[in-house]
Scaffold this active site. Structure first.
Site, PDB file in Angstrom:
ATOM      1  N   SER A  27     -15.384   4.362   2.502  1.00  0.00           N
ATOM      2  CA  SER A  27     -14.561   4.589   1.320  1.00  0.00           C
ATOM      3  C   SER A  27     -13.419   3.587   1.220  1.00  0.00           C
ATOM      4  CB  SER A  27     -13.992   6.002   1.302  1.00  0.00           C
ATOM      5  OG  SER A  27     -13.083   6.135   2.370  1.00  0.00           O
ATOM      6  N   TYR A  67     -16.122   5.256  -2.787  1.00  0.00           N
ATOM      7  CA  TYR A  67     -15.374   6.353  -3.392  1.00  0.00           C
ATOM      8  C   TYR A  67     -13.943   6.340  -2.875  1.00  0.00           C
ATOM      9  CZ  TYR A  67     -16.301   8.630   1.083  1.00  0.00           C
ATOM     10  OH  TYR A  67     -16.378   8.910   2.413  1.00  0.00           O
TER      11      TYR A  67
END
Length: 111
Positions: free
Chosen positions: A25, A58
């Site tokens: 991420s 993300y």
């Protein structure tokens, strides 16, 4: 018909940390996330201005006020500390709708 359009963009963010041994991420300062209209776990594209690398990942909420932009897991190999990046999120809207994107330009803010 739905079309995909620019929803949010953080321009000229600087990589401040890397953590290769993490599940993956990008960590972003919570205050900047709010300004850019980004949510935790939202999909983003990260574009590295220094080397041309692009990745999809993300968002993880970083400490508010820290200025953190950290690549985690395998993504950490896509940039070096100090590299400038763009973080881009897209949204889907009906083709007859409009969406005014939120754009945050950090070119002179976090240097």
């Amino acid at each position: 018909m739905l079309i995909t359009v620019l929803k949010s963009k953080i321009a000229y963010a600087t990589i401040t940390q890397k953590d290769l041994f993490y599940v993956g991420s990008i960590t972003i300062d919570e205050n900047i996330m709010k300004q850019a209209n980004l949510r935790e776990n939202e999909q983003v594209h990260v574009v590295n201005l220094n080397n041309g690398e692009r990745l999809v990942t993300y968002v993880i909420k970083g400490e508010a006020g820290s200025g953190v932009f950290g690549l985690n897991g395998p993504a950490a190999r896509k940039a070096e500390l100090g590299d400038k990046i763009f973080i881009i999120a897209y949204g889907q809207i009906d083709e007859n709708e409009t969406l005014e994107p939120t754009i945050i330009d950090l070119e002179h803010v976090l240097d």
